[in-house]
Every structure is written in C-alpha cells, then in structure tokens.
Enzyme design. Structure first.
Site, PDB file in Angstrom:
ATOM      1  N   ASP A   1       2.153  49.984 -15.433  1.00 41.44           N
ATOM      2  CA  ASP A   1       3.395  50.059 -14.653  1.00 41.44           C
ATOM      3  C   ASP A   1       3.823  48.706 -14.084  1.00 41.44           C
ATOM      4  O   ASP A   1       4.725  48.652 -13.230  1.00 41.44           O
ATOM      5  CB  ASP A   1       3.222  51.065 -13.498  1.00 41.44           C
ATOM      6  CG  ASP A   1       3.278  52.504 -13.988  1.00 41.44           C
ATOM      7  OD1 ASP A   1       4.285  52.872 -14.631  1.00 41.44           O
ATOM      8  OD2 ASP A   1       2.317  53.248 -13.745  1.00 41.44           O
TER       9      ASP A   1
ATOM     10  N   HIS B   1      10.973  58.101  -5.749  1.00 44.16           N
ATOM     11  CA  HIS B   1      11.130  57.155  -4.642  1.00 44.16           C
ATOM     12  C   HIS B   1      12.464  57.378  -3.932  1.00 44.16           C
ATOM     13  O   HIS B   1      13.409  57.915  -4.516  1.00 44.16           O
ATOM     14  CB  HIS B   1      11.123  55.715  -5.175  1.00 44.16           C
ATOM     15  CG  HIS B   1       9.783  55.219  -5.627  1.00 44.16           C
ATOM     16  ND1 HIS B   1       9.563  54.684  -6.878  1.00 44.16           N
ATOM     17  CD2 HIS B   1       8.590  55.157  -4.978  1.00 44.16           C
ATOM     18  CE1 HIS B   1       8.296  54.304  -6.980  1.00 44.16           C
ATOM     19  NE2 HIS B   1       7.682  54.590  -5.850  1.00 44.16           N
TER      20      HIS B   1
ATOM     21  N   ARG C   1      -2.014  51.069  -9.500  1.00 40.62           N
ATOM     22  CA  ARG C   1      -1.005  50.016  -9.382  1.00 40.62           C
ATOM     23  C   ARG C   1      -1.385  48.926  -8.373  1.00 40.62           C
ATOM     24  O   ARG C   1      -0.680  47.931  -8.249  1.00 40.62           O
ATOM     25  CB  ARG C   1       0.357  50.637  -9.017  1.00 40.62           C
ATOM     26  CG  ARG C   1       0.838  51.652 -10.071  1.00 40.62           C
ATOM     27  CD  ARG C   1       2.325  51.861 -10.012  1.00 40.62           C
ATOM     28  NE  ARG C   1       3.026  50.608 -10.164  1.00 40.62           N
ATOM     29  CZ  ARG C   1       4.334  50.448  -9.972  1.00 40.62           C
ATOM     30  NH1 ARG C   1       5.064  51.474  -9.632  1.00 40.62           N
ATOM     31  NH2 ARG C   1       4.898  49.263 -10.120  1.00 40.62           N
TER      32      ARG C   1
ATOM     33  N   ARG D   1       4.113  58.565  -2.796  1.00 40.32           N
ATOM     34  CA  ARG D   1       3.568  57.204  -2.857  1.00 40.32           C
ATOM     35  C   ARG D   1       3.499  56.509  -1.499  1.00 40.32           C
ATOM     36  O   ARG D   1       2.654  55.635  -1.301  1.00 40.32           O
ATOM     37  CB  ARG D   1       4.430  56.342  -3.787  1.00 40.32           C
ATOM     38  CG  ARG D   1       4.519  56.849  -5.207  1.00 40.32           C
ATOM     39  CD  ARG D   1       3.160  56.846  -5.887  1.00 40.32           C
ATOM     40  NE  ARG D   1       3.229  57.438  -7.202  1.00 40.32           N
ATOM     41  CZ  ARG D   1       3.624  56.803  -8.297  1.00 40.32           C
ATOM     42  NH1 ARG D   1       3.990  55.545  -8.220  1.00 40.32           N
ATOM     43  NH2 ARG D   1       3.633  57.431  -9.448  1.00 40.32           N
TER      44      ARG D   1
ATOM     45  N   GLU E   1       9.336  45.858  -8.374  1.00 36.02           N
ATOM     46  CA  GLU E   1       9.917  46.166  -7.056  1.00 36.02           C
ATOM     47  C   GLU E   1       8.923  46.852  -6.126  1.00 36.02           C
ATOM     48  O   GLU E   1       8.993  46.698  -4.901  1.00 36.02           O
ATOM     49  CB  GLU E   1      11.123  47.092  -7.245  1.00 36.02           C
ATOM     50  CG  GLU E   1      11.628  47.693  -5.959  1.00 36.02           C
ATOM     51  CD  GLU E   1      12.771  48.679  -6.139  1.00 36.02           C
ATOM     52  OE1 GLU E   1      12.602  49.673  -6.857  1.00 36.02           O
ATOM     53  OE2 GLU E   1      13.826  48.426  -5.574  1.00 36.02           O
ATOM     54  N   ASP E   2       8.004  47.605  -6.708  1.00 37.39           N
ATOM     55  CA  ASP E   2       7.119  48.421  -5.873  1.00 37.39           C
ATOM     56  C   ASP E   2       6.043  47.621  -5.155  1.00 37.39           C
ATOM     57  O   ASP E   2       5.374  48.148  -4.261  1.00 37.39           O
ATOM     58  CB  ASP E   2       6.473  49.523  -6.727  1.00 37.39           C
ATOM     59  CG  ASP E   2       7.513  50.535  -7.177  1.00 37.39           C
ATOM     60  OD1 ASP E   2       8.379  50.873  -6.357  1.00 37.39           O
ATOM     61  OD2 ASP E   2       7.467  50.954  -8.344  1.00 37.39           O
TER      62      ASP E   2
ATOM     63  N   CYS F   1      13.898  48.859  -9.984  1.00 41.51           N
ATOM     64  CA  CYS F   1      12.452  48.621  -9.931  1.00 41.51           C
ATOM     65  C   CYS F   1      11.969  47.557 -10.901  1.00 41.51           C
ATOM     66  O   CYS F   1      10.829  47.112 -10.806  1.00 41.51           O
ATOM     67  CB  CYS F   1      11.675  49.916 -10.096  1.00 41.51           C
ATOM     68  SG  CYS F   1      12.055  50.809 -11.551  1.00 41.51           S
TER      69      CYS F   1
HETATM   70  C1  CIR Z   1       5.263  54.859 -11.380  1.00 42.38           C
HETATM   71  O1  CIR Z   1       5.128  56.075 -11.419  1.00 42.38           O
HETATM   72  O2  CIR Z   1       4.792  54.179 -10.481  1.00 42.38           O
HETATM   73  C2  CIR Z   1       6.034  54.197 -12.505  1.00 42.38           C
HETATM   74  N1  CIR Z   1       5.819  54.917 -13.717  1.00 42.38           N
HETATM   75  C3  CIR Z   1       7.514  54.127 -12.195  1.00 42.38           C
HETATM   76  C4  CIR Z   1       7.821  53.282 -10.995  1.00 42.38           C
HETATM   77  C5  CIR Z   1       9.282  53.157 -10.745  1.00 42.38           C
HETATM   78  N2  CIR Z   1       9.535  52.363  -9.611  1.00 42.38           N
HETATM   79  C6  CIR Z   1      10.610  52.468  -8.848  1.00 42.38           C
HETATM   80  O3  CIR Z   1      11.452  53.323  -9.067  1.00 42.38           O
HETATM   81  N3  CIR Z   1      10.727  51.631  -7.822  1.00 42.38           N
END
Ligand code: CIR
Length: 257
Positions: free
Chosen positions: A59, A159, A84, A129, A64-65, A246
């Site tokens: 991922d 999110h 992650r 999350r 962004e996360d 993201c």
């Molecule tokens: C996840 O589940 O963490 C990733 N497959 C997708 C993350 C998407 N991030 C976001 O919308 N900020």
C-alpha cells in the site's frame, strides 16, 4: 506545492482491503495511471518528488496516509493497518528537513486519509484505521500551532476523505451516505452524484479540482458551479481502495509561508 509520491509497488495486488472485494489488479496499468497522475500534478505547477519504492509494502503508493503536513509542522502517523507502519520512516526522513515533526505513538492510530483540513480546523474521521487516542495526540500536536480538532463519525467507507473533500473555495464535496454534512460546523457543501460514490474524493491543486474520470456527472456539476476541473484515471488503484488524494502528500514550500 511540493507533492511527495511513491511508485506503485509490484506487490500492490496484496494491498489491504476493508470495504471492497478483492479483484485482480494490474500493477503495470496502475503504474501507468500513476505516472499520468504525477504528470497532471506537475502540469498544475507541483514540484513532484517521488520517494523510493517500497516493494515489501503493497500500500506504499498511498503516501497520504503516512503524515499530516501542516504549514508549521508535520505529524507522522501510526497507520491503523499494521502492515503499513513501515511506510512512515522514509516519509519522516523526507519531511524532517522541511518541518518540525511530531509522531503518533501507540496505542494511538491515525491514517492521513482520515484528516481533513478546513482552515485552522482539522476534522478527524474515527474509522477502522484512526482511533480516539490518535485523534487526541493529533489535537495535542496541532493544537500547539493554533489548530482545533473535531472528531467525525463516518459510515461504511475507509477514510474520512473517502467521504468528503474540500473544494478550492472551502466548500465541501461529500457523499451523504458516508458522512453527515452537519458534522462540519455549517460549512457550505455540494453532494457528489449518487451514482458516483468515489467522486467525493477529489484533490485540489490551487484553483483546480482533480477528479476521477469515472465521475462525469459530478465533474459536470462542479464545472457548472464554476470550478475548473481536470479528470484523472486512477481506476486501477481504486481497486486497492485508493482515491486521488491518497496518492500524494502535499506540502507547501517554506518560502510560501
Ligand atoms: C489501505 O487499505 O490502506 C489501502 N489499500 C488504501 C488506502 C487509501 N488511502 C486513502 O484513501 N487515504
């Protein structure tokens, strides 16, 4: 704006999934679409800085996360998905030369995708999350710089920013199935077209709204309302539950402050 990105790893099909059924993902098609996304950001004036790929983190393209970048500091997150967490140190190294850093510590969890900034207000989605302790730590760090933090309930989406984005004039674009407009202190809002749920995640670069190719009705509505809209196809990464915001981490250069 500096736009940090990360390449699509060949392992992307092993991504985390929460609300979507797993379906085959073509890493090469995803990488081509991601290249195009970076080209669009560059054409809109962003200084795109691609950090090294992390093949062992499926991922990692969803950069962004990993951080909440404010003008005065950056808060490095502790992603809710354990798989992650190894994405964060490389981003911390890149941001640490630009901003003082704070770090979310366990048991707090926070994903950058759950933090929506509207002026000096930060809305935090409490999600699978991001938890209350993560929101509290964010409030402590950002509060020292004059930001207030409000927790927001979201439903059936990954999110907060899956459900709501800001447009260039501060109007919100949201999907009322996933979040209540009333959560945002009376801010004006538009509603994404009901047949295009993914349209509530758009990326703003200066006065331009970068919106999904697959959301023509919402794009039309935004254009009619006077916004300048550019369409980007990120449909392959959408299968990994990723949207447009993201895939980049936007940081204002210090000279702009
Ligand atoms: C996840 O589940 O963490 C990733 N497959 C997708 C993350 C998407 N991030 C976001 O919308 N900020």
């Amino acid at each position: 704006m500096i736009a940090f990105t990360r390449p699509v790893p060949p392992s992307v099909a092993q991504c985390e999934l929460t609300h979507l059924e797993r379906q085959p993902i073509d890493p090469e098609r995803a990488a081509r679409q991601h290249d195009e996304y970076e080209n669009v950001l560059q054409s809109l004036g962003c200084d795109v800085r691609r950090l090294p790929g992390l093949p062992e983190h499926p991922d990692s393209v969803f950069i962004e996360d990993t951080a909440v970048a404010l003008d005065e500091c950056a808060i490095m997150t502790r992603p809710g998905a354990e798989s992650r967490r190894g994405e964060v140190p490389g981003v911390a190294a890149a941001l640490g030369v630009l901003r003082p850093l704070y770090h979310i510590e366990g048991p707090g969890t926070l994903d950058g995708g759950d933090v929506l900034r509207v002026g000096r207000r930060l809305y935090v989605g409490i999600s699978t999350r991001s938890n209350a302790d993560g929101a509290r730590q964010l409030a402590d760090a950002a509060g020292a710089h004059g930001y207030t933090v409000k927790r927001v309930v979201i439903r059936e989406c990954l999110h907060l920013k899956t459900a709501v984005s800001t447009l260039p004039d501060g109007t919100l674009l949201l999907n009322p199935r996933w979040v209540d407009a009333a959560s945002f202190d009376g801010a004006p809002h538009l509603v994404a077209h009901p047949s295009e749920p993914e349209a509530s995640n758009v990326l703003v670069v200066r006065d331009v709204v970068v919106a999904p190719v697959g959301a023509p009705a919402t794009r039309g509505m935004l254009e009619k309302a006077g916004y300048r809209v550019v369409a980007v196809d990120a449909s392959e990464l959408a299968k990994a539950e990723g949207g447009l915001t993201c895939c980049s981490l936007m940081v204002a250069p210090l000279s702009n402050l």
